[in-house]
Design a protein around this motif. Sequence first.
Motif, PDB file in Angstrom:
ATOM      1  N   ASN A  82       0.840  -1.205   0.000  1.00 24.08           N
ATOM      2  CA  ASN A  82       0.000   0.000   0.000  1.00 24.08           C
ATOM      3  C   ASN A  82       0.872   1.251   0.000  1.00 24.08           C
ATOM      4  OD1 ASN A  82      -2.300   1.569   0.094  1.00 24.08           O
ATOM      5  ND2 ASN A  82      -2.459   1.469   2.295  1.00 24.08           N
ATOM      6  N   HIS A  83       1.922   1.258   0.814  1.00 21.97           N
ATOM      7  CA  HIS A  83       2.829   2.405   0.862  1.00 21.97           C
ATOM      8  C   HIS A  83       3.517   2.608  -0.492  1.00 21.97           C
ATOM      9  CE1 HIS A  83       5.498   5.367   2.591  1.00 21.97           C
ATOM     10  NE2 HIS A  83       6.543   4.686   2.159  1.00 21.97           N
ATOM     11  N   MET A  84       3.972   1.509  -1.102  1.00 16.57           N
ATOM     12  CA  MET A  84       4.632   1.619  -2.410  1.00 16.57           C
ATOM     13  C   MET A  84       3.649   2.135  -3.465  1.00 16.57           C
ATOM     14  SD  MET A  84       6.863  -1.901  -2.301  1.00 16.57           S
ATOM     15  CE  MET A  84       7.273  -1.878  -4.003  1.00 16.57           C
ATOM     16  N   THR A  85       2.435   1.652  -3.402  1.00 18.89           N
ATOM     17  CA  THR A  85       1.415   2.098  -4.355  1.00 18.89           C
ATOM     18  C   THR A  85       1.141   3.592  -4.202  1.00 18.89           C
ATOM     19  OG1 THR A  85       0.407  -0.087  -4.228  1.00 18.89           O
ATOM     20  CG2 THR A  85      -0.926   1.664  -5.174  1.00 18.89           C
ATOM     21  N   GLN A  86       1.087   4.054  -2.956  1.00 21.80           N
ATOM     22  CA  GLN A  86       0.870   5.486  -2.721  1.00 21.80           C
ATOM     23  C   GLN A  86       2.038   6.301  -3.252  1.00 21.80           C
ATOM     24  OE1 GLN A  86       0.160   5.711   1.497  1.00 21.80           O
ATOM     25  NE2 GLN A  86      -2.025   5.228   1.286  1.00 21.80           N
ATOM     26  N   ARG A  87       3.269   5.818  -3.073  1.00 20.79           N
ATOM     27  CA  ARG A  87       4.438   6.539  -3.603  1.00 20.79           C
ATOM     28  C   ARG A  87       4.395   6.600  -5.125  1.00 20.79           C
ATOM     29  NH1 ARG A  87       8.878   3.356  -0.883  1.00 20.79           N
ATOM     30  NH2 ARG A  87       9.720   3.481  -2.975  1.00 20.79           N
ATOM     31  N   ILE A  88       4.043   5.486  -5.758  1.00 21.25           N
ATOM     32  CA  ILE A  88       3.948   5.467  -7.222  1.00 21.25           C
ATOM     33  C   ILE A  88       2.874   6.430  -7.689  1.00 21.25           C
ATOM     34  CG2 ILE A  88       3.267   4.023  -9.186  1.00 21.25           C
ATOM     35  CD1 ILE A  88       4.658   1.672  -7.730  1.00 21.25           C
ATOM     36  N   GLN A  89       1.747   6.419  -7.000  1.00 25.68           N
ATOM     37  CA  GLN A  89       0.656   7.325  -7.374  1.00 25.68           C
ATOM     38  C   GLN A  89       1.092   8.779  -7.191  1.00 25.68           C
ATOM     39  OE1 GLN A  89      -2.860   6.951  -4.963  1.00 25.68           O
ATOM     40  NE2 GLN A  89      -4.181   7.749  -6.579  1.00 25.68           N
ATOM     41  N   LYS A  90       1.825   9.067  -6.134  1.00 19.95           N
ATOM     42  CA  LYS A  90       2.303  10.437  -5.895  1.00 19.95           C
ATOM     43  C   LYS A  90       3.267  10.862  -7.002  1.00 19.95           C
ATOM     44  CE  LYS A  90       4.636  13.268  -2.442  1.00 19.95           C
ATOM     45  NZ  LYS A  90       5.334  13.259  -1.155  1.00 19.95           N
ATOM     46  N   ARG A  91       4.171   9.959  -7.386  1.00 23.72           N
ATOM     47  CA  ARG A  91       5.101  10.271  -8.474  1.00 23.72           C
ATOM     48  C   ARG A  91       4.355  10.527  -9.778  1.00 23.72           C
ATOM     49  NH1 ARG A  91       9.569   5.615  -7.454  1.00 23.72           N
ATOM     50  NH2 ARG A  91      10.479   6.494  -5.555  1.00 23.72           N
ATOM     51  N   GLU A  92       3.360   9.707 -10.043  1.00 31.23           N
ATOM     52  CA  GLU A  92       2.573   9.881 -11.262  1.00 31.23           C
ATOM     53  C   GLU A  92       1.869  11.234 -11.258  1.00 31.23           C
ATOM     54  OE1 GLU A  92       1.050   9.128 -14.957  1.00 31.23           O
ATOM     55  OE2 GLU A  92       2.562   7.978 -13.890  1.00 31.23           O
ATOM     56  N   LEU A  93       1.301  11.606 -10.115  1.00 28.62           N
ATOM     57  CA  LEU A  93       0.641  12.912 -10.023  1.00 28.62           C
ATOM     58  C   LEU A  93       1.643  14.047 -10.214  1.00 28.62           C
ATOM     59  CD1 LEU A  93      -1.873  12.324  -7.074  1.00 28.62           C
ATOM     60  CD2 LEU A  93      -2.410  12.662  -9.488  1.00 28.62           C
ATOM     61  N   GLU A  94       2.838  13.904  -9.618  1.00 32.82           N
ATOM     62  CA  GLU A  94       3.869  14.927  -9.804  1.00 32.82           C
ATOM     63  C   GLU A  94       4.281  15.012 -11.271  1.00 32.82           C
ATOM     64  OE1 GLU A  94       6.940  13.764  -7.110  1.00 32.82           O
ATOM     65  OE2 GLU A  94       5.900  14.579  -5.351  1.00 32.82           O
ATOM     66  N   HIS A  95       4.401  13.857 -11.909  1.00 30.04           N
ATOM     67  CA  HIS A  95       4.771  13.839 -13.326  1.00 30.04           C
ATOM     68  C   HIS A  95       3.692  14.520 -14.171  1.00 30.04           C
ATOM     69  CE1 HIS A  95       6.595  12.450 -17.015  1.00 30.04           C
ATOM     70  NE2 HIS A  95       5.450  11.904 -17.384  1.00 30.04           N
ATOM     71  N   GLN A  96       2.440  14.205 -13.888  1.00 26.07           N
ATOM     72  CA  GLN A  96       1.351  14.851 -14.616  1.00 26.07           C
ATOM     73  C   GLN A  96       1.356  16.353 -14.354  1.00 26.07           C
ATOM     74  OE1 GLN A  96      -2.207  12.834 -13.370  1.00 26.07           O
ATOM     75  NE2 GLN A  96      -1.884  11.095 -14.725  1.00 26.07           N
ATOM     76  N   HIS A  97       1.640  16.736 -13.106  1.00 26.69           N
ATOM     77  CA  HIS A  97       1.695  18.162 -12.765  1.00 26.69           C
ATOM     78  C   HIS A  97       2.826  18.843 -13.527  1.00 26.69           C
ATOM     79  CE1 HIS A  97       1.000  21.719 -10.382  1.00 26.69           C
ATOM     80  NE2 HIS A  97       2.270  21.742 -10.028  1.00 26.69           N
ATOM     81  N   SER A  98       4.000  18.166 -13.593  1.00 26.63           N
ATOM     82  CA  SER A  98       5.123  18.768 -14.317  1.00 26.63           C
ATOM     83  C   SER A  98       4.815  18.873 -15.815  1.00 26.63           C
ATOM     84  CB  SER A  98       6.404  17.957 -14.093  1.00 26.63           C
ATOM     85  OG  SER A  98       6.306  16.689 -14.707  1.00 26.63           O
ATOM     86  N   ILE A  99       4.092  17.884 -16.352  1.00 23.07           N
ATOM     87  CA  ILE A  99       3.702  17.954 -17.767  1.00 23.07           C
ATOM     88  C   ILE A  99       2.766  19.135 -17.981  1.00 23.07           C
ATOM     89  CG2 ILE A  99       2.329  16.797 -19.543  1.00 23.07           C
ATOM     90  CD1 ILE A  99       3.517  14.156 -18.590  1.00 23.07           C
ATOM     91  N   LEU A 100       1.811  19.312 -17.074  1.00 23.97           N
ATOM     92  CA  LEU A 100       0.903  20.455 -17.189  1.00 23.97           C
ATOM     93  C   LEU A 100       1.664  21.772 -17.083  1.00 23.97           C
ATOM     94  CD1 LEU A 100      -2.148  19.248 -15.051  1.00 23.97           C
ATOM     95  CD2 LEU A 100      -2.024  19.496 -17.524  1.00 23.97           C
ATOM     96  N   LEU A 101       2.633  21.821 -16.154  1.00 26.22           N
ATOM     97  CA  LEU A 101       3.441  23.047 -16.030  1.00 26.22           C
ATOM     98  C   LEU A 101       4.238  23.292 -17.307  1.00 26.22           C
ATOM     99  CD1 LEU A 101       4.798  22.832 -12.378  1.00 26.22           C
ATOM    100  CD2 LEU A 101       3.121  24.438 -13.282  1.00 26.22           C
ATOM    101  N   GLN A 102       4.815  22.240 -17.864  1.00 21.83           N
ATOM    102  CA  GLN A 102       5.598  22.386 -19.091  1.00 21.83           C
ATOM    103  C   GLN A 102       4.699  22.858 -20.238  1.00 21.83           C
ATOM    104  OE1 GLN A 102       7.513  18.775 -20.293  1.00 21.83           O
ATOM    105  NE2 GLN A 102       8.827  19.789 -21.773  1.00 21.83           N
ATOM    106  N   GLU A 103       3.518  22.278 -20.338  1.00 21.23           N
ATOM    107  CA  GLU A 103       2.590  22.712 -21.386  1.00 21.23           C
ATOM    108  C   GLU A 103       2.188  24.166 -21.187  1.00 21.23           C
ATOM    109  OE1 GLU A 103      -0.616  19.938 -21.122  1.00 21.23           O
ATOM    110  OE2 GLU A 103       0.456  18.361 -22.204  1.00 21.23           O
TER     111      GLU A 103
END
Length: 154
Positions: A82-103
Amino acid sequence: MDKIAHDVGDIQSRLLDHRPVLQGEIRYFVREFEEKRGFRECRLLENMNKLVYETKEQVLPRCTKSMQANLPDALNQLEDVNHMTQRIQKRELEHQHSILLQEGTEKRKADWEDFLKEQSRLKEEVDEEHAKAVGRLSTQYSEMKKDHAKFSQF
């Protein structure tokens, strides 16, 4: 009359008294169940009873012990997953956020370039108008100089 009463009694006993038929069916059922099947169902029920008793007395305690021994490990593993899944989900959200910022950054750069092009075009228009105005004023002042030179000779 006695014969009629006797015949009516016979007819009544045949039509309404079902005891002989029922007794025959009961004898057939008992003979079928006990004699032909050889108490097979009783033996099956006894075997099932033994199996249930063994399960209750032996298998259930072993399963309970095994569950109590392994459940904390399974719970710890699930918490880790569960902890690993939450970390992966957090990274994915950060990645999506960085993509939105880049766009967003790229869009602002494109908007800025459009703004600079528009300002350059407006500057050229103002420069052209200024050049025309300077040309008109130069012409007007040169004419005034000519007029002034005419008048100053007199």
